[in-house]
Design an enzyme around this catalytic site. Structure first.
Site, PDB file in Angstrom:
ATOM      1  N   ASP A 132      30.026  48.834  85.835  1.00  0.00           N
ATOM      2  CA  ASP A 132      30.030  48.077  84.564  1.00  0.00           C
ATOM      3  C   ASP A 132      28.600  47.663  84.222  1.00  0.00           C
ATOM      4  O   ASP A 132      27.929  47.048  85.043  1.00  0.00           O
ATOM      5  CB  ASP A 132      30.911  46.838  84.699  1.00  0.00           C
ATOM      6  CG  ASP A 132      32.354  47.214  84.948  1.00  0.00           C
ATOM      7  OD1 ASP A 132      32.949  47.855  84.069  1.00  0.00           O
ATOM      8  OD2 ASP A 132      32.885  46.894  86.026  1.00  0.00           O
ATOM      9  N   ASP A 168      25.396  55.457  82.236  1.00  0.00           N
ATOM     10  CA  ASP A 168      25.023  55.935  80.905  1.00  0.00           C
ATOM     11  C   ASP A 168      24.362  54.804  80.109  1.00  0.00           C
ATOM     12  O   ASP A 168      24.351  54.836  78.887  1.00  0.00           O
ATOM     13  CB  ASP A 168      26.236  56.511  80.157  1.00  0.00           C
ATOM     14  CG  ASP A 168      27.340  55.485  79.961  1.00  0.00           C
ATOM     15  OD1 ASP A 168      27.237  54.377  80.545  1.00  0.00           O
ATOM     16  OD2 ASP A 168      28.292  55.770  79.220  1.00  0.00           O
ATOM     17  N   LYS A 204      36.601  62.027  81.938  1.00  0.00           N
ATOM     18  CA  LYS A 204      36.913  61.853  80.511  1.00  0.00           C
ATOM     19  C   LYS A 204      35.982  60.825  79.901  1.00  0.00           C
ATOM     20  O   LYS A 204      35.457  60.983  78.809  1.00  0.00           O
ATOM     21  CB  LYS A 204      38.366  61.353  80.371  1.00  0.00           C
ATOM     22  CG  LYS A 204      39.366  62.478  80.245  1.00  0.00           C
ATOM     23  CD  LYS A 204      40.725  61.897  79.888  1.00  0.00           C
ATOM     24  CE  LYS A 204      41.743  62.395  80.882  1.00  0.00           C
ATOM     25  NZ  LYS A 204      42.874  61.552  81.110  1.00  0.00           N
TER      26      LYS A 204
HETATM   27  C1  LIG Z   1      32.974  51.261  84.056  1.00  0.00           C
HETATM   28  S1  LIG Z   1      34.194  51.483  85.294  1.00  0.00           S
HETATM   29  C2  LIG Z   1      33.813  53.100  85.920  1.00  0.00           C
HETATM   30  C3  LIG Z   1      34.955  53.692  86.660  1.00  0.00           C
HETATM   31  C4  LIG Z   1      34.736  55.071  87.294  1.00  0.00           C
HETATM   32  N1  LIG Z   1      33.763  55.018  88.376  1.00  0.00           N
HETATM   33  C5  LIG Z   1      34.343  56.124  86.274  1.00  0.00           C
HETATM   34  O1  LIG Z   1      33.253  56.695  86.401  1.00  0.00           O
HETATM   35  O2  LIG Z   1      35.124  56.381  85.340  1.00  0.00           O
HETATM   36  C6  LIG Z   1      33.646  50.399  86.611  1.00  0.00           C
HETATM   37  C7  LIG Z   1      34.755  50.075  87.607  1.00  0.00           C
HETATM   38  O3  LIG Z   1      34.234  49.325  88.690  1.00  0.00           O
HETATM   39  C8  LIG Z   1      35.191  48.366  89.087  1.00  0.00           C
HETATM   40  N2  LIG Z   1      34.492  47.280  89.782  1.00  0.00           N
HETATM   41  C9  LIG Z   1      33.487  46.519  89.282  1.00  0.00           C
HETATM   42  N3  LIG Z   1      33.054  45.651  90.201  1.00  0.00           N
HETATM   43  C10 LIG Z   1      33.789  45.881  91.320  1.00  0.00           C
HETATM   44  C11 LIG Z   1      33.808  45.284  92.597  1.00  0.00           C
HETATM   45  N4  LIG Z   1      32.970  44.288  92.924  1.00  0.00           N
HETATM   46  N5  LIG Z   1      34.695  45.727  93.494  1.00  0.00           N
HETATM   47  C12 LIG Z   1      35.547  46.734  93.188  1.00  0.00           C
HETATM   48  N6  LIG Z   1      35.587  47.340  91.982  1.00  0.00           N
HETATM   49  C13 LIG Z   1      34.711  46.914  91.054  1.00  0.00           C
HETATM   50  C14 LIG Z   1      35.847  47.941  87.791  1.00  0.00           C
HETATM   51  O4  LIG Z   1      37.133  47.418  88.018  1.00  0.00           O
HETATM   52  C15 LIG Z   1      35.892  49.259  87.009  1.00  0.00           C
HETATM   53  O5  LIG Z   1      37.104  49.941  87.200  1.00  0.00           O
END
Ligand SMILES: C[S@@+](CC[C@H](N)C(=O)[O-])C[C@H]1O[C@@H](n2cnc3c(N)ncnc32)[C@H](O)[C@@H]1O
Length: 224
Positions: A132, A168, A204
């Protein structure tokens, strides 16, 4: 890094978006492929039932990348960490459908998992794909990639292990590069950003971004 009093987290739990299928999948498969969070270290060879390279993926989202990479590399074991129930359900369902034996999932904050459950020098690789970005300046402290966390990760990685991050978001990419360059236990595999890795399938999410003209920055460092 001390977690008991940690209040700044890199995610916000959004409840109420879990479909029945995702919840069913999570409930059905978590006992088979899930590992409950606990404040004690895991013997990863014991968890996977064999000695094989161990790759950690932090924040796997819906898990398409995790399942794809794991199915193409049956000789490696993949431990995925994610906090969101829909994603956990979705990856577990895929793992069961594909009959993957080399994926395990922990649904918990990755910072606490790495600190409490991963033994020093036990990982051969770490994937952080599209963390994120927390674009507002006042939220930058919530970004997952921070000097203290990177330093903790370095202790959990074997010498020669790789850390692969993709984003990105340009300002986050520059920040990630700066933080990793500043960690003495990591060496960049290139000059700055790495070329797009064949290893990482196009998700995706990423394809949508590329269609909108977004760029993707990849960072690939090795533990010295
Ligand atoms: C922007 S999404 C990207 C998901 C995936 N890696 C992708 O490329 O489509 C970031 C993900 O990281 C997870 N996340 C963020 N901080 C985290 C943490 N401290 N522990 C576990 N998951 C985390 C969020 O729940 C989210 O699903």
């Amino acid at each position: 890094m001390s977690t008991p009093h940690r209040s700044i987290r890199s995610y916000v739990l959004r409840q109420g978006r879990v479909t029945d299928a995702q919840r069913r999948a999570r409930d059905q498969w978590l006992s088979r492929f899930g590992i409950p969070y606990a404040q004690c270290a895991l013997d990863l060879d014991c968890v996977f039932g064999r000695a094989a390279p161990k790759i950690l993926e932090i924040g796997f989202g819906m898990g398409e990348t995790t399942a794809d990479i794991a199915s193409r590399h049956p000789g490696n074991d993949y431990l995925g960490i994610e906090v969101h129930t829909p994603g956990v359900g979705s990856l577990l369902k895929r793992v069961a459908e594909l009959g993957l034996k080399n994926v395990r999932v922990i649904q918990h904050d990755a910072v606490e998992v790495v600190e409490r459950m991963i033994l020093p020098a036990s990982l051969d690789g770490v994937h952080v794909f599209f963390p994120d970005p927390w674009p507002k300046k006042r939220h930058h402290k919530r970004r997952l990639i921070q000097p203290a966390f990177v330093s903790l990760l370095a202790t959990r990685m074997k010498p020669g292990a790789y850390l692969h991050v993709a984003t990105d978001w340009e300002s986050y990419a520059l920040w990630i590069l700066e933080v990793l360059t500043g960690e003495r236990r990591f060496a960049n595999t290139g000059d700055a950003f790495a070329p797009r890795s064949e290893h990482r399938p196009l998700t995706k999410f990423e394809a949508r971004g590329l269609n909108l003209g977004h760029r993707v920055w990849e960072v690939l460092f090795r533990r010295v």
